[in-house]
Design a protein around this motif. Structure first.
Motif, PDB file in Angstrom:
ATOM      1  N   PRO A 190       1.612   2.420   1.592  1.00 51.52           N
ATOM      2  CA  PRO A 190       1.214   1.055   1.214  1.00 51.52           C
ATOM      3  C   PRO A 190       2.305   0.046   1.578  1.00 51.52           C
ATOM      4  O   PRO A 190       3.481   0.274   1.328  1.00 51.52           O
ATOM      5  CB  PRO A 190       1.022   1.148  -0.303  1.00 51.52           C
ATOM      6  CG  PRO A 190       1.862   2.316  -0.720  1.00 51.52           C
ATOM      7  CD  PRO A 190       1.823   3.276   0.414  1.00 51.52           C
ATOM      8  N   GLY A 191       1.900  -1.036   2.202  1.00 47.35           N
ATOM      9  CA  GLY A 191       2.850  -2.093   2.533  1.00 47.35           C
ATOM     10  C   GLY A 191       3.693  -1.845   3.757  1.00 47.35           C
ATOM     11  O   GLY A 191       4.558  -2.661   4.103  1.00 47.35           O
ATOM     12  N   ALA A 192       3.482  -0.729   4.455  1.00 48.58           N
ATOM     13  CA  ALA A 192       4.281  -0.444   5.639  1.00 48.58           C
ATOM     14  C   ALA A 192       3.879  -1.336   6.806  1.00 48.58           C
ATOM     15  O   ALA A 192       2.731  -1.780   6.927  1.00 48.58           O
ATOM     16  CB  ALA A 192       4.107   1.025   6.043  1.00 48.58           C
ATOM     17  N   GLN A 193       4.841  -1.604   7.692  1.00 41.67           N
ATOM     18  CA  GLN A 193       4.554  -2.325   8.921  1.00 41.67           C
ATOM     19  C   GLN A 193       3.716  -1.419   9.817  1.00 41.67           C
ATOM     20  O   GLN A 193       4.020  -0.245   9.984  1.00 41.67           O
ATOM     21  CB  GLN A 193       5.850  -2.691   9.646  1.00 41.67           C
ATOM     22  CG  GLN A 193       5.654  -3.333  10.998  1.00 41.67           C
ATOM     23  CD  GLN A 193       6.929  -3.417  11.809  1.00 41.67           C
ATOM     24  OE1 GLN A 193       7.948  -2.833  11.430  1.00 41.67           O
ATOM     25  NE2 GLN A 193       6.885  -4.126  12.932  1.00 41.67           N
ATOM     26  N   ILE A 194       2.638  -1.958  10.403  1.00 42.43           N
ATOM     27  CA  ILE A 194       1.761  -1.169  11.265  1.00 42.43           C
ATOM     28  C   ILE A 194       1.848  -1.692  12.695  1.00 42.43           C
ATOM     29  O   ILE A 194       1.631  -2.874  12.949  1.00 42.43           O
ATOM     30  CB  ILE A 194       0.303  -1.186  10.760  1.00 42.43           C
ATOM     31  CG1 ILE A 194       0.204  -0.519   9.387  1.00 42.43           C
ATOM     32  CG2 ILE A 194      -0.612  -0.480  11.771  1.00 42.43           C
ATOM     33  CD1 ILE A 194      -1.185  -0.496   8.792  1.00 42.43           C
TER      34      ILE A 194
END
Length: 198
Positions: A190-194
């Motif tokens: 959750p909230g990771a840079q993609i």
């Protein structure tokens, strides 16, 4: 080999005589899979990467960087898949020792690097009994398989050019209840840079 159920999980613990260790935790549910791949080189910190195939895309999650890279399905970005093949290719289901030996000998007969396969004894791995089969190849190459009564490998050791590496299989569960969240990159990271590489 036999066909695995649609849903299963297991872990592989890999070690070699050079001091490198790795662990691959694998979950499979239909066309979805996940491998948590942790590698520890000698005298270095452990590096973990999470690989997820959700049936549509492949995702590579680096927890240290909190970064996810998205790929088209089947992009071949999962090195943990190499180790996972040792479990899936050496699953024999309800076959007995004689049938497993026959299958290994048939494989040997079409492999120019293989000389012979024999049933060489019995052992116990993590409290489970297994039958040992030894495949001898050219130039001192030896692969030892320890196959459980359930038809799945508990240990595979490879000696090649005097160097030995061993895979131990644990946490084996065929037909477990695996929640969908295991394969949902947004639940896992959750909230990771993609980064989209599709």
């Amino acid at each position: 080999t036999a066909e695995l159920p649609d849903t299963y999980r297991y872990s592989i613990h890999f070690a070699d005589q050079g001091g490198m260790t790795a662990t691959v935790g694998t979950w499979v549910k239909g066309d979805k899979l996940r491998s948590d791949y942790s590698i520890t080189p000698p005298e270095e910190d452990t590096d973990t990467t999470v690989f997820i195939g959700d049936g549509r895309f492949d995702w590579v999650y680096d927890p240290d960087e909190n970064r996810v890279t998205k790929y088209n399905r089947g992009a071949g970005v999962n090195p943990a898949a190499y180790y996972s093949q040792w479990f899936t290719y050496n699953y024999y289901g309800a076959a007995g020792d004689a049938a497993i030996l026959s299958a290994l000998q048939a494989s040997c007969s079409i492999d120019p690097e293989c000389r012979s396969v024999e049933k060489t004894g019995y052992d116990t791995v993590a409290g489970q009994a297994c039958t040992v089969f030894t495949m001898t190849g050219n130039e001192g190459r030896v692969i030892e398989y320890c196959i459980s009564a359930g038809g799945y490998p508990l240990r595979i050791s490879l000696t090649d050019f005097g160097f030995t590496s061993t895979m131990t299989f644990t946490d084996i569960d065929l037909n477990p209840d695996i929640p969908e969240s295991i394969f949902d990159i947004h639940s896992v990271a959750p909230g990771a840079q993609i980064i989209d590489n599709t």
